[in-house]
Structures are given as structure tokens and as C-alpha cells.
Design an enzyme around this catalytic site. Sequence first.
Site, mmCIF file in Angstrom:
data_model
loop_
_atom_site.group_PDB
_atom_site.id
_atom_site.type_symbol
_atom_site.label_atom_id
_atom_site.label_comp_id
_atom_site.label_asym_id
_atom_site.label_seq_id
_atom_site.Cartn_x
_atom_site.Cartn_y
_atom_site.Cartn_z
ATOM 1 C CE LYS A 13 17.206 -47.657 32.998
ATOM 2 N NZ LYS A 13 17.731 -46.752 31.942
ATOM 3 N NE ARG A 88 15.699 -42.242 35.455
ATOM 4 C CZ ARG A 88 14.961 -43.110 34.767
ATOM 5 N NH1 ARG A 88 14.216 -43.985 35.385
ATOM 6 N NH2 ARG A 88 14.982 -43.095 33.447
ATOM 7 N NE ARG A 127 12.992 -45.995 24.127
ATOM 8 C CZ ARG A 127 13.634 -45.892 25.283
ATOM 9 N NH1 ARG A 127 14.125 -46.962 25.868
ATOM 10 N NH2 ARG A 127 13.781 -44.709 25.848
ATOM 11 N NE ARG A 160 9.728 -43.428 26.853
ATOM 12 C CZ ARG A 160 10.568 -43.930 27.764
ATOM 13 N NH1 ARG A 160 10.783 -45.238 27.825
ATOM 14 N NH2 ARG A 160 11.177 -43.138 28.611
ATOM 15 N NE ARG A 171 14.542 -39.975 28.911
ATOM 16 C CZ ARG A 171 14.274 -40.920 28.001
ATOM 17 N NH1 ARG A 171 14.045 -40.592 26.755
ATOM 18 N NH2 ARG A 171 14.235 -42.170 28.364
HETATM 19 P P1 AMP Z 1 12.175 -44.550 31.926
HETATM 20 O O1 AMP Z 1 11.071 -45.253 31.228
HETATM 21 O O2 AMP Z 1 12.825 -45.365 33.016
HETATM 22 O O3 AMP Z 1 13.195 -43.934 30.982
HETATM 23 O O4 AMP Z 1 11.498 -43.313 32.705
HETATM 24 C C1 AMP Z 1 10.829 -42.291 32.003
HETATM 25 C C2 AMP Z 1 10.764 -41.028 32.845
HETATM 26 O O5 AMP Z 1 10.039 -41.285 34.062
HETATM 27 C C3 AMP Z 1 12.115 -40.483 33.314
HETATM 28 O O6 AMP Z 1 12.759 -39.703 32.324
HETATM 29 C C4 AMP Z 1 11.687 -39.655 34.517
HETATM 30 O O7 AMP Z 1 11.081 -38.459 34.122
HETATM 31 C C5 AMP Z 1 10.601 -40.536 35.135
HETATM 32 N N1 AMP Z 1 11.192 -41.482 36.123
HETATM 33 C C6 AMP Z 1 11.237 -42.835 36.021
HETATM 34 N N2 AMP Z 1 11.863 -43.376 37.088
HETATM 35 C C7 AMP Z 1 12.226 -42.333 37.872
HETATM 36 C C8 AMP Z 1 12.928 -42.219 39.089
HETATM 37 N N3 AMP Z 1 13.398 -43.308 39.728
HETATM 38 N N4 AMP Z 1 13.126 -40.981 39.615
HETATM 39 C C9 AMP Z 1 12.658 -39.868 38.995
HETATM 40 N N5 AMP Z 1 12.005 -39.890 37.823
HETATM 41 C C10 AMP Z 1 11.785 -41.109 37.257
#
Ligand code: AMP
Length: 222
Positions: A13, A88, A127, A160, A171
Site C-alpha cells: 500500500k 481499517r 522491509r 519497524r 497484525r
Molecule cells: P501501517 O503503516 O499502515 O501498517 O500502520 C502501522 C500501525 O498504525 C498499524 O499496525 C496500527 O497499529 C496503526 N494504524 C494505522 N492506521 C490505522 C487505522 N486506520 N486504524 C487503527 N490503527 C491504525
Amino acid sequence: MRLILLGPPGGGKGTQGKMLAARLAVPHISTGDILRQEIETGTDLGRKARALIDKGNLVSDAMINAIVHQRLRLPDVAHGFILDGYPRTVPQALKLEEVNREFHMPLDAALDLEVDETELIRRISGRRVCSGCGATFHLTSMPPIQPTRCDHCGSPLTHREDDAPEAIRRRLQIYRLRTQPLIDFYRDRKILFAVDTRRGVEHTFEAILRILGLDLEPREDL
Ligand code: AMP
């Protein structure tokens, strides 16, 4: 063009979101990036979010809805946006519909980046993210010139915290439980498009451009 990117963690994404944003000249809004920025600057919100994120849990719908609502008020979304990592959950998707109605900006498409689980683990474990500019690399499929430094700004590359094996498992579990139902949600609204990501970054990008009815080559007037 107003798009959302669905798909599991490691589905691409962020990579596709950045490429599309550059191609369409609209902002790439990644809720994960916004939260990481809050953590980095040490805000209250960042402190609350950190413990949840590091363990691979979601932050609350209320917190993330407020962040996105505020972000979509900024004038740079006038010609569109790419939402990456939001919504999400179904309550978030319902909130987004409400906000889109309020601002008169309906979504054009929800792109579901499909990828199988073995490939996901491979992608996530290799990554690396730049601690300075946020650029992403992959040790084998998109390697940086120097293994520990960013090609663009020279800052150190990091792995990360939530890309550690235990957090990845969590996740993926949460993705199946809370996020996958959005596929039916957007199918019902007739804006869902599945994107096969098996053939790599460039092919995936071309597939997305085709779905959106855009030229493969950037046009001079865009
Ligand atoms: P990402 O970089 O999109 O994988 O997001 C990293 C982390 O941020 C996720 O594993 C969640 O803990 C938090 N996060 C990001 N977007 C959301 C969302 N829309 N709702 C809830 N938690 C989020």
C-alpha cells in the site's frame, strides 16, 4: 481521483500509494505514517499510540477517525487523495462515508492489493524504512545502494518495531478479523477493484493505472 488502498500489512500500500500520488498529483495520506510522525515528535497522541502499534494492535477508531477527519479538511485534497491504511475497520469506513458526504467528495475506488501470506512475511521481514524521509526499501526486491543508508537523504534505515515476527502475526490476525470485512463493504458499494500484486511493483502499478482508466505513460499536461 479519491482512492483508498486496502490489503494486508506488507501488501504494498505504501509503495503503490506514493507512486500513485506522484502520478496523480494528489496527497498520499498514510495513517501509519501520521502516527509514526506523532511518535517521533513525542506528542500525547504518539505516546498513546506507540504501545498499541509496537505490539501490532490497532489504535482506537475514535482516535484515527479524528486524525483523518482533520486531515481531509486541508485544502490540498481538493483534487483528490489516496488513503493508505484507512479505513481499517467497518466503523471507520462508515465514518469515512459520513465525512465524504459532509465534504461532497465521494470515493472513486477501493483498490484491494492481494498477496498470499508467505509472500507477505517475506516482504515484511526484508522491509527497511528511512528514519529521515520515510522512503521504503526491500533488502532483495528494492535494495538500497548502501544496506544501512537511505538512497535519497542518507539517513539510517530502520526495521519497524511492528515488523518483528510476533507483531506481524498479530497484525495479520487483526487484518483478517477487522479489515477483511471491508472487501465486502466496498464490493456492496460497487467501487471495489482487486489488484494482483504477484508480479512485482511495476506490474502492479500498471494494473492499477489500467483499472483507473489512466494512460500508462504520464501525460505532459498532467
Ligand atoms: P501501517 O503503516 O499502515 O501498517 O500502520 C502501522 C500501525 O498504525 C498499524 O499496525 C496500527 O497499529 C496503526 N494504524 C494505522 N492506521 C490505522 C487505522 N486506520 N486504524 C487503527 N490503527 C491504525
